[in-house]
Design a protein around this motif. Structure first.
Motif, mmCIF file in Angstrom:
data_model
loop_
_atom_site.group_PDB
_atom_site.id
_atom_site.type_symbol
_atom_site.label_atom_id
_atom_site.label_comp_id
_atom_site.label_asym_id
_atom_site.label_seq_id
_atom_site.Cartn_x
_atom_site.Cartn_y
_atom_site.Cartn_z
ATOM 1 N N TYR A 1 1.150 -1.468 -0.169
ATOM 2 C CA TYR A 1 0.120 0.142 0.021
ATOM 3 C C TYR A 1 0.600 1.704 0.213
ATOM 4 C CZ TYR A 1 -4.322 2.635 1.259
ATOM 5 O OH TYR A 1 -5.351 3.972 1.040
ATOM 6 N N ASP A 2 1.991 1.062 0.400
ATOM 7 C CA ASP A 2 2.700 2.012 1.028
ATOM 8 C C ASP A 2 3.381 2.879 -0.388
ATOM 9 O OD1 ASP A 2 2.182 2.909 3.642
ATOM 10 O OD2 ASP A 2 3.921 2.191 3.823
ATOM 11 N N HIS B 1 -2.780 -0.491 -6.827
ATOM 12 C CA HIS B 1 -2.278 -1.377 -7.094
ATOM 13 C C HIS B 1 -2.683 -2.981 -7.234
ATOM 14 C CE1 HIS B 1 -6.684 -1.958 -5.724
ATOM 15 N NE2 HIS B 1 -6.952 -2.652 -5.722
ATOM 16 N N TYR C 1 -0.207 -5.136 -6.082
ATOM 17 C CA TYR C 1 0.076 -6.913 -5.299
ATOM 18 C C TYR C 1 1.003 -7.905 -6.797
ATOM 19 C CZ TYR C 1 -2.272 -3.710 -1.707
ATOM 20 O OH TYR C 1 -2.334 -2.944 -0.863
ATOM 21 N N LYS D 1 -0.311 -6.030 7.779
ATOM 22 C CA LYS D 1 0.169 -5.515 6.284
ATOM 23 C C LYS D 1 1.734 -6.366 6.288
ATOM 24 C CE LYS D 1 2.666 -1.573 8.531
ATOM 25 N NZ LYS D 1 3.322 -0.203 8.258
#
Lengths: 184, 184
Positions: free
Chosen positions: A20-21, A34, A38, A63
């Motif tokens: 996410y970061d 995203h 991923y 996370k």
DNA sequence: TGCTTTTATGTATTTATTTACATATTTCAA
DNA sequence: TTGAAATATGTAAATAAATACATAAAAGCA
């Protein structure tokens, strides 16, 4: 391995980050959703370029925090010896600008004023972050972080973003100066 | 209708062009391969946004020269009233710059010197074409083509390309000044 | 309590883009 | 004269990227 994969590795090489970061951080340099990131992280992990650690958070959802491996660092060093491919810029405003003579000055102004706002919003964020790095590295006016410091990369990138935004603002203002004022 | 389709329409609105010419001309604003362009032109023709004329050439292969229709012009006018989406820039050098501290100054210099060459090559072409438009429109130093002239679009786009290239050159030179010189 | 936003991770589908395959004409150089 | 390069148009296949679908935990608000 595609360019985005190397980009993710490049960010992770500075400090461990979650998917996410990474998604948030890579936007200015290589926009990606995203859904693209991923699966690439999973592949990087499968190829032992990165490892991840599950981090439980009490205030936020858990996370996966990814770290680079020595194999990942080696990949980056290798990639850096190859020439960088040409930059790709796709800007709808450029296509609109080309046939701008088809519309009235008011419609025209709206387009360039909107873009002016876009760049003005970006510029203040860049200035803040440059000050942060200056302070953190103890730099004076025209000083650079040393070439072998991880801060060097972030520092020159922020300056590029700042310089480009300023130039784009100048251009928008110059164009607006040539569009006849709206009559009332 | 996607952005590239509007871009093709925008170019055709100035003067009739072949698919091959469009492919060459659109590169600076919205890079695309001929394999993407030919099918879109067929669709534009099917939707009566453009028409084409077969032109036999004795020195070169025959071609299809596309012209915009009044329906096409209407589409462009409509499109121009909608705000332009944000520009998308993807530059491998930015990703490499972020982890540049991983390699030696010589490797680092190569990357930025190559990019410096890239922009220097572009700049002279832009200057030539600006002079052409100035001469053709009978403009002095700081003059603009009128806002309702088709030249206005090309003129401001060339200036943007020139300004951006100059800024990028400055940035490369500034970065190179901070990379330690190679020892002999 | 239900609604939205942010954080967080994933997959499925669609669209956009690139690379490769295919063909054809002319010019120019080895 | 054979081969490469530029001009010209197209399709097929692969990859990249965006959109949509899916789930979930925590916070804040109405």
């Amino acid at each position: 391995m595609n360019t985005l994969s190397f980009g993710l590795l490049s960010l992770i090489s500075h400090s461990p980050l979650s998917g996410y970061d990474l998604m948030l951080k890579i936007q200015p340099f290589w926009p990606a959703k995203h859904s693209q990131i991923y699966p690439l992280l999973a592949t990087l992990e499968k190829n032992h370029q990165v490892t991840y650690e599950l981090v439980s958070q009490s205030d936020k959802p858990d996370k996966k925090v990814y770290s680079i491996t020595s194999k990942g660092i080696e990949s980056l060093r290798n990639w850096l010896t190859e020439p960088a491919s040409d930059p790709v810029m796709r800007d709808e405003l450029m296509l609109k600008a080309y046939c701008i003579s088809l519309v009235d000055p008011a419609t025209s102004r709206k387009l360039f004023n909107a873009r002016l706002e876009h760049y003005r919003n970006k510029i203040s964020r860049f200035e803040d972050r440059i000050s942060q790095i200056r302070a953190a590295s103890g730099l004076q006016e025209n000083g650079f972080p040393p070439h072998n410091s991880p801060n060097f990369g972030a520092f020159i990138l922020l300056h590029k973003a700042l310089m480009s935004s300023r130039t784009n603002i100048q251009w928008c203002e110059w164009v607006l100066s040539a569009i006849p004022p709206e009559e009332i």
